[in-house]
Design an enzyme around this catalytic site. Structure first.
Site, short mmCIF file in Angstrom:
data_model
loop_
_atom_site.label_atom_id
_atom_site.label_comp_id
_atom_site.label_asym_id
_atom_site.label_seq_id
_atom_site.Cartn_x
_atom_site.Cartn_y
_atom_site.Cartn_z
CB SER A 16 -0.90 0.15 1.36
OG SER A 16 -2.00 -1.14 1.13
N GLY A 61 -5.88 -4.09 -7.58
CA GLY A 61 -7.11 -2.85 -7.28
C GLY A 61 -6.82 -1.67 -6.70
NE ARG A 108 -10.48 -6.73 -6.36
CZ ARG A 108 -9.44 -6.46 -5.80
NH1 ARG A 108 -8.19 -6.73 -6.25
NH2 ARG A 108 -9.62 -5.99 -4.66
CB SER A 118 -12.99 0.89 0.71
OG SER A 118 -12.30 0.74 -0.42
CD GLN A 163 -8.18 -1.09 -3.11
OE1 GLN A 163 -9.13 -1.29 -3.62
NE2 GLN A 163 -7.35 -1.89 -3.13
CG ASP A 183 -5.35 -6.78 2.25
OD1 ASP A 183 -6.52 -7.05 1.81
OD2 ASP A 183 -4.63 -6.01 1.89
CE LYS A 200 -10.29 -6.60 0.47
NZ LYS A 200 -10.21 -5.46 0.08
NE ARG A 257 -7.53 -12.52 -0.97
CZ ARG A 257 -6.66 -11.62 -0.90
NH1 ARG A 257 -6.82 -10.40 -0.11
NH2 ARG A 257 -5.67 -11.25 -1.85
NE ARG A 263 -2.69 -9.59 0.59
CZ ARG A 263 -1.56 -9.05 0.64
NH1 ARG A 263 -0.53 -9.93 1.04
NH2 ARG A 263 -1.39 -8.00 0.06
C1 S3P Z 1 -5.74 -1.29 0.21
C2 S3P Z 1 -6.72 -1.19 0.76
C3 S3P Z 1 -7.73 -2.54 1.02
C4 S3P Z 1 -6.76 -3.66 0.86
C5 S3P Z 1 -5.75 -3.85 -0.34
C6 S3P Z 1 -4.93 -2.47 -0.27
C7 S3P Z 1 -4.93 -0.17 -0.18
O1 S3P Z 1 -8.59 -2.61 -0.23
O2 S3P Z 1 -7.55 -4.95 0.75
O3 S3P Z 1 -5.07 -4.81 -0.58
O4 S3P Z 1 -3.70 0.19 -0.33
O5 S3P Z 1 -5.64 1.12 -0.16
P1 S3P Z 1 -10.26 -1.81 0.31
O6 S3P Z 1 -9.96 -0.46 0.50
O7 S3P Z 1 -10.91 -2.23 -0.94
O8 S3P Z 1 -10.76 -2.71 1.43
#
Ligand code: S3P
Length: 435
Positions: free
Chosen positions: A24, A96, A124, A169, A171, A317, A344, A348, A390
């Site tokens: 991240s 993602g 996704r 989230s 993200q 994760d 994911k 999962r 994973r």
């Molecule tokens: C991440 C946020 C998570 C995580 C992903 C990395 C990030 O996803 O599962 O592997 O770097 O912001 P979500 O924000 O969709 O939960």
């Protein structure tokens, strides 16, 4: 031909090691470095395919990026208004994070762009970012069902918006805050539960004014980012496989060095400790705005638990690895409130349940979680990882408690987050062969 892991049963994990850099933080370091004024040096960068997709995307938009050595990146930032139109679609591979965060960046650019991904990413959900971005004036077309490819229409004038997110989230939160940089007025994001806050920390590290108040973060558009040095800690999500492996394998004693222990990421430690794991967090320090520590983990008998719902987003994760811990715990473990796991890199919940069943574990799939009955020993068996990195690494660790060989197919994508996994795990005592 795809990569297969063949893992001998038994053994233990011992010694000291450092897992690769945080995924991240590595993604974000490229994005912020590219958009800053001046030269950013990133050390400890994760040379995994996901982060390399982000790096390649910014190179395609004209950002000069050098790689003087492995795990080091030097970026001559072009500023918030210096990106150039990419010559073709930007391929985000399996990532993602890359796709969703880039949506926020590209929504505010003067040029059109297209984001594509591999088969997994192309399934996704993307409306979770495109819909709130539309409220800021962005124009983004998705494919059928709200999936990639994404066509981002440039030249829109964005305006700030007070977002209240339905899904926890990081993200989505990050995409909206990034779009806020090119928006007129104030962008605020309120999340339903705390999620990883690397974007907020990095905005502050690059000198951007951000107001944070509990679950709300706000910024004004029209500022600037100033280059700075970024030191990426080891990824707790990669350390998680070793935390679980050492917890389930008798005789294990392992020190994981320089692991990022941001409190929005440490749910895996809390959950394993609730199960009875022996994990010491040593020598806590702060590096580049992120907390870091060494994690000392030793074998300990685990008990099944009900996983507290508030820990779910803080360990999102790590559930594939935690399911393996649950399969080796005494009694039953129950997880609910984790429907996000279904969207994911694979579903999962289902993919892990199928793999556990193949190893003789009884489990019940729930719409938003799973119920797992622990066993003394697992396997042998063959696992379909569905190309999920994973899942592959979690079942590799399961072999430490197996009665026979575990064969895991479709492991190519381990390199998205953990290049060198088999070598590092093998060096610590896992009997893993890659074919
Ligand atoms: C991440 C946020 C998570 C995580 C992903 C990395 C990030 O996803 O599962 O592997 O770097 O912001 P979500 O924000 O969709 O939960």
């Amino acid at each position: 031909m795809t990569t297969t892991f063949r893992v001998e049963p038994g053994g233990s994990l011992r010694g000291e090691l450092r897992v690769p850099g945080d995924k991240s933080i590595s993604h974000r370091s490229i994005m912020f470095g590219a958009l800053a004024e001046g030269r950013t040096r990133i050390s400890g960068f994760l040379d995994g395919e996901d982060c390399l997709a982000t790096l390649a995307a910014f190179q395609a938009m004209g950002v000069p990026i050098e790689r003087p050595e492995r795990n080091t990146v030097i970026i001559d930032g072009v500023g918030l208004h210096g990106l150039r139109p990419p010559p073709g679609p930007l391929d985000m591979g399996n990532s993602g994070t890359a796709m969703r965060l880039l949506c926020g960046v590209l929504a505010g650019q003067p040029f059109d762009s297209v984001l594509i991904g591999d088969a997994s990413l192309s399934r996704r959900p993307m409306r979770r970012v495109t819909e709130p971005l539309a409220k800021m004036g962005a124009r983004i077309d998705t494919g059928a069902n709200g999936t990639p490819p994404l066509r981002i229409h440039g030249g829109q004038s964005l305006h700030g918006h007070p977002h209240t997110l339905a899904v926890a989230s990081a993200q989505v939160k990050s995409a909206l805050l990034l779009a806020g940089l090119w928006s007129e007025g104030e962008t605020c994001v309120t999340e339903p539960a705390p999620t990883r806050d690397h974007t907020e920390r990095m905005l502050e590290g690059f000198g951007y004014d951000l107001q944070r108040d509990g679950r709300r973060a706000c910024l004004q558009g029209g500022g600037r980012l100033d280059a700075c040095a970024v030191e990426v800690p080891a990824d707790i999500s990669s350390a998680a496989f070793f935390l679980v492996g050492a917890s389930i394998a008798q005789g294990s004693d392992l020190l994981l060095r320089h692991v990022g222990v941001n409190p929005t990421r440490t749910g895996v430690i809390d959950i394993l400790r609730l199960m009875g794991a022996s994990i010491d967090v040593r020598d806590r320090r702060e590096i580049g705005g992120e907390p870091v520590a060494d994690l000392h983990v030793r074998w300990a008998p685990l008990q099944g638990i009900r996983i507290p719902p508030e820990l779910v987003p803080l360990a999102i994760d790590e559930f594939p690895a935690l399911f393996v811990a649950a399969a080796c715990a005494e009694g039953e473990t129950v997880l609910t409130g984790a429907e996000e796991l279904r969207v994911k890199e694979s579903d999962r919940i289902q993919v892990m349940a199928d793999g556990l069943v193949a190893l003789g574990v009884r489990c019940e799939v729930l719409p938003d979680g799973i119920r797992i009955e622990g066993r003394e020993t697992l396997g042998p068996g063959a696992i379909a990882s569905h190309g999920d990195h994973r899942v592959s690494m979690s079942f590799a660790m399961a072999a430490l408690r197996a009665e026979g060989e575990i064969v895991i197919r479709d492991c190519d994508n381990v390199t998205t987050s953990f290049p060198g996994f088999a070598e590092l795990a093998g060096g610590a005592g896992l009997g893993i062969a890659v074919t």
